[in-house]
Design a protein around this motif. Structure first.
Motif, PDB file in Angstrom:
ATOM      1  N   TRP A  86     -12.561 -17.786  12.662  1.00 48.05           N
ATOM      2  CA  TRP A  86     -13.006 -16.892  11.600  1.00 48.05           C
ATOM      3  C   TRP A  86     -13.229 -15.483  12.151  1.00 48.05           C
ATOM      4  CZ3 TRP A  86     -17.237 -13.820  11.081  1.00 48.05           C
ATOM      5  CH2 TRP A  86     -17.398 -13.209   9.846  1.00 48.05           C
ATOM      6  N   ALA A  87     -13.876 -15.365  13.324  1.00 46.16           N
ATOM      7  CA  ALA A  87     -14.142 -14.052  13.933  1.00 46.16           C
ATOM      8  C   ALA A  87     -12.839 -13.347  14.300  1.00 46.16           C
ATOM      9  CB  ALA A  87     -15.033 -14.206  15.169  1.00 46.16           C
ATOM     10  N   LEU A  88     -11.869 -14.087  14.793  1.00 44.12           N
ATOM     11  CA  LEU A  88     -10.576 -13.482  15.135  1.00 44.12           C
ATOM     12  C   LEU A  88      -9.876 -12.976  13.870  1.00 44.12           C
ATOM     13  CD1 LEU A  88      -9.407 -16.028  17.850  1.00 44.12           C
ATOM     14  CD2 LEU A  88     -10.094 -13.643  18.239  1.00 44.12           C
ATOM     15  N   ARG A  89      -9.962 -13.739  12.790  1.00 41.07           N
ATOM     16  CA  ARG A  89      -9.355 -13.295  11.517  1.00 41.07           C
ATOM     17  C   ARG A  89     -10.073 -12.062  10.965  1.00 41.07           C
ATOM     18  NH1 ARG A  89      -5.594 -15.605   8.982  1.00 41.07           N
ATOM     19  NH2 ARG A  89      -4.757 -17.613   9.566  1.00 41.07           N
ATOM     20  N   ALA A  90     -11.402 -12.035  11.056  1.00 40.29           N
ATOM     21  CA  ALA A  90     -12.167 -10.869  10.594  1.00 40.29           C
ATOM     22  C   ALA A  90     -11.821  -9.644  11.430  1.00 40.29           C
ATOM     23  CB  ALA A  90     -13.665 -11.160  10.661  1.00 40.29           C
ATOM     24  N   ASN A  91     -11.649  -9.827  12.715  1.00 41.01           N
ATOM     25  CA  ASN A  91     -11.262  -8.741  13.611  1.00 41.01           C
ATOM     26  C   ASN A  91      -9.901  -8.175  13.198  1.00 41.01           C
ATOM     27  OD1 ASN A  91     -11.924  -7.363  16.256  1.00 41.01           O
ATOM     28  ND2 ASN A  91      -9.927  -8.236  16.766  1.00 41.01           N
ATOM     29  N   HIS A  92      -8.968  -9.069  12.912  1.00 40.00           N
ATOM     30  CA  HIS A  92      -7.635  -8.647  12.479  1.00 40.00           C
ATOM     31  C   HIS A  92      -7.715  -7.907  11.138  1.00 40.00           C
ATOM     32  CE1 HIS A  92      -3.289  -8.726  12.059  1.00 40.00           C
ATOM     33  NE2 HIS A  92      -3.502  -9.042  10.799  1.00 40.00           N
ATOM     34  N   ALA A  93      -8.540  -8.409  10.213  1.00 37.29           N
ATOM     35  CA  ALA A  93      -8.678  -7.763   8.900  1.00 37.29           C
ATOM     36  C   ALA A  93      -9.187  -6.331   9.052  1.00 37.29           C
ATOM     37  CB  ALA A  93      -9.603  -8.573   7.998  1.00 37.29           C
ATOM     38  N   ALA A  94     -10.140  -6.118   9.957  1.00 31.21           N
ATOM     39  CA  ALA A  94     -10.647  -4.762  10.195  1.00 31.21           C
ATOM     40  C   ALA A  94      -9.543  -3.867  10.751  1.00 31.21           C
ATOM     41  CB  ALA A  94     -11.834  -4.802  11.153  1.00 31.21           C
ATOM     42  N   MET A  95      -8.757  -4.427  11.634  1.00 29.92           N
ATOM     43  CA  MET A  95      -7.654  -3.652  12.213  1.00 29.92           C
ATOM     44  C   MET A  95      -6.637  -3.267  11.140  1.00 29.92           C
ATOM     45  SD  MET A  95      -5.598  -4.572  15.604  1.00 29.92           S
ATOM     46  CE  MET A  95      -4.440  -3.419  16.297  1.00 29.92           C
ATOM     47  N   MET A  96      -6.349  -4.183  10.233  1.00 29.82           N
ATOM     48  CA  MET A  96      -5.376  -3.895   9.186  1.00 29.82           C
ATOM     49  C   MET A  96      -5.926  -2.912   8.153  1.00 29.82           C
ATOM     50  SD  MET A  96      -2.797  -5.293  10.388  1.00 29.82           S
ATOM     51  CE  MET A  96      -1.676  -4.926   9.062  1.00 29.82           C
ATOM     52  N   ARG A  97      -7.224  -2.937   7.890  1.00 27.94           N
ATOM     53  CA  ARG A  97      -7.805  -1.913   6.995  1.00 27.94           C
ATOM     54  C   ARG A  97      -7.593  -0.527   7.594  1.00 27.94           C
ATOM     55  NH1 ARG A  97     -11.717  -5.825   6.377  1.00 27.94           N
ATOM     56  NH2 ARG A  97     -13.100  -4.862   7.905  1.00 27.94           N
ATOM     57  N   SER A  98      -7.760  -0.418   8.903  1.00 30.63           N
ATOM     58  CA  SER A  98      -7.543   0.855   9.578  1.00 30.63           C
ATOM     59  C   SER A  98      -6.078   1.279   9.496  1.00 30.63           C
ATOM     60  CB  SER A  98      -7.992   0.748  11.038  1.00 30.63           C
ATOM     61  OG  SER A  98      -7.696   1.929  11.731  1.00 30.63           O
ATOM     62  N   ALA A  99      -5.165   0.325   9.658  1.00 30.52           N
ATOM     63  CA  ALA A  99      -3.734   0.647   9.541  1.00 30.52           C
ATOM     64  C   ALA A  99      -3.419   1.147   8.137  1.00 30.52           C
ATOM     65  CB  ALA A  99      -2.887  -0.578   9.869  1.00 30.52           C
ATOM     66  N   ARG A 100      -3.971   0.481   7.142  1.00 31.06           N
ATOM     67  CA  ARG A 100      -3.734   0.893   5.754  1.00 31.06           C
ATOM     68  C   ARG A 100      -4.233   2.320   5.526  1.00 31.06           C
ATOM     69  NH1 ARG A 100      -5.459  -2.347   0.262  1.00 31.06           N
ATOM     70  NH2 ARG A 100      -4.631  -0.775  -1.145  1.00 31.06           N
ATOM     71  N   THR A 101      -5.421   2.612   6.025  1.00 32.53           N
ATOM     72  CA  THR A 101      -5.973   3.965   5.889  1.00 32.53           C
ATOM     73  C   THR A 101      -5.075   4.988   6.584  1.00 32.53           C
ATOM     74  OG1 THR A 101      -8.218   3.133   5.733  1.00 32.53           O
ATOM     75  CG2 THR A 101      -7.976   5.430   6.414  1.00 32.53           C
ATOM     76  N   GLY A 102      -4.674   4.679   7.805  1.00 30.27           N
ATOM     77  CA  GLY A 102      -3.834   5.608   8.575  1.00 30.27           C
ATOM     78  C   GLY A 102      -2.482   5.852   7.938  1.00 30.27           C
ATOM     79  N   LEU A 103      -1.848   4.795   7.486  1.00 28.76           N
ATOM     80  CA  LEU A 103      -0.536   4.946   6.847  1.00 28.76           C
ATOM     81  C   LEU A 103      -0.636   5.659   5.499  1.00 28.76           C
ATOM     82  CD1 LEU A 103       1.125   1.501   7.598  1.00 28.76           C
ATOM     83  CD2 LEU A 103       1.809   3.740   8.501  1.00 28.76           C
ATOM     84  N   GLY A 104      -1.757   5.517   4.822  1.00 30.90           N
ATOM     85  CA  GLY A 104      -1.944   6.140   3.516  1.00 30.90           C
ATOM     86  C   GLY A 104      -2.354   7.590   3.561  1.00 30.90           C
ATOM     87  N   ARG A 105      -2.708   8.061   4.756  1.00 32.73           N
ATOM     88  CA  ARG A 105      -3.115   9.456   4.918  1.00 32.73           C
ATOM     89  C   ARG A 105      -1.873  10.354   4.892  1.00 32.73           C
ATOM     90  NH1 ARG A 105      -5.814   9.116  10.015  1.00 32.73           N
ATOM     91  NH2 ARG A 105      -6.880   7.515   9.082  1.00 32.73           N
ATOM     92  N   PRO A 106      -1.959  11.490   4.211  1.00 34.46           N
ATOM     93  CA  PRO A 106      -0.827  12.415   4.230  1.00 34.46           C
ATOM     94  C   PRO A 106      -0.636  12.989   5.634  1.00 34.46           C
ATOM     95  CG  PRO A 106      -2.533  13.186   2.713  1.00 34.46           C
ATOM     96  CD  PRO A 106      -3.039  11.938   3.360  1.00 34.46           C
ATOM     97  N   PRO A 107       0.590  13.362   5.998  1.00 32.58           N
ATOM     98  CA  PRO A 107       0.829  13.934   7.312  1.00 32.58           C
ATOM     99  C   PRO A 107       0.017  15.211   7.516  1.00 32.58           C
ATOM    100  CG  PRO A 107       2.824  13.992   5.982  1.00 32.58           C
ATOM    101  CD  PRO A 107       1.771  13.318   5.176  1.00 32.58           C
ATOM    102  N   THR A 108      -0.360  15.478   8.760  1.00 29.44           N
ATOM    103  CA  THR A 108      -1.202  16.643   9.061  1.00 29.44           C
ATOM    104  C   THR A 108      -0.393  17.882   9.384  1.00 29.44           C
ATOM    105  OG1 THR A 108      -1.353  15.935  11.354  1.00 29.44           O
ATOM    106  CG2 THR A 108      -3.128  15.256   9.868  1.00 29.44           C
ATOM    107  N   HIS A 109       0.885  17.780   9.470  1.00 31.80           N
ATOM    108  CA  HIS A 109       1.689  18.964   9.833  1.00 31.80           C
ATOM    109  C   HIS A 109       2.463  19.507   8.673  1.00 31.80           C
ATOM    110  CE1 HIS A 109       4.159  15.451  10.420  1.00 31.80           C
ATOM    111  NE2 HIS A 109       5.235  16.170  10.547  1.00 31.80           N
TER     112      HIS A 109
END
Length: 157
Positions: free
Chosen positions: A134-157
């Motif tokens: 369960w802890a490993l899955r929760a860890n992965h879920a947090a990582m994927m939330r961060s990926a979603r945020t990063g990919l959804g951010r508009p480019p900075t340049h």
């Protein structure tokens, strides 16, 4: 009479599925996913990247748990016309991630399929224990939330 046949590592395999809609052009998401060396610029859990070849990179990842993962990512398939990318994973995890990026109203749809086997001995053992799993899955879920945020951010340049 023998024991019933079971895949010996079945409890060590993880399968993850994500399905997101992001307010970003699909081509920009694919650009970010294809550029392995730039992952730390948009995905904070990927701490370091060492580009080995155009299609291979050594990465060090760490999410909520204090367990860094050393991985080698290899681009196995890149089909821009179909919006598909498949990356092989070696190291502390073994397996693959496949991503499909398609146009959606106001952005794109991103579908992740990931199947990995824990290969580090301590993690392999933990994966057989329900609370640790369960802890490993929760860890992965947090990582994927961060990926979603990063990919959804508009480019900075």
């Amino acid at each position: 009479m023998g024991m019933p046949h079971r895949e010996p590592d079945a409890r060590r395999w993880f399968h993850f599925h994500e399905d997101w809609t992001l307010p970003v052009d699909p081509a920009r998401v694919l650009d970010r996913l294809v550029d392995l060396g730039a992952y730390p610029t948009w995905w904070r859990q990927l701490r370091t990247v060492e580009q080995l070849t155009t299609d291979r990179a050594r990465v060090r990842a760490r999410s909520l748990l204090p367990v860094p993962l050393d991985l080698v990512l290899t681009r196995e398939l890149e089909d821009r016309a179909a919006g598909r990318l498949r990356v092989g994973i070696e190291g502390d995890l073994q397996g693959y991630v496949e991503v499909q990026v398609t146009r959606a109203p106001d952005g794109c749809r991103v579908v992740w399929e990931q199947r990995v086997l824990l290969t580090r001995p301590g993690l392999r053992h933990l994966a057989t224990l329900p609370p640790a799993r369960w802890a490993l899955r929760a860890n992965h879920a947090a990582m994927m939330r961060s990926a979603r945020t990063g990919l959804g951010r508009p480019p900075t340049h």
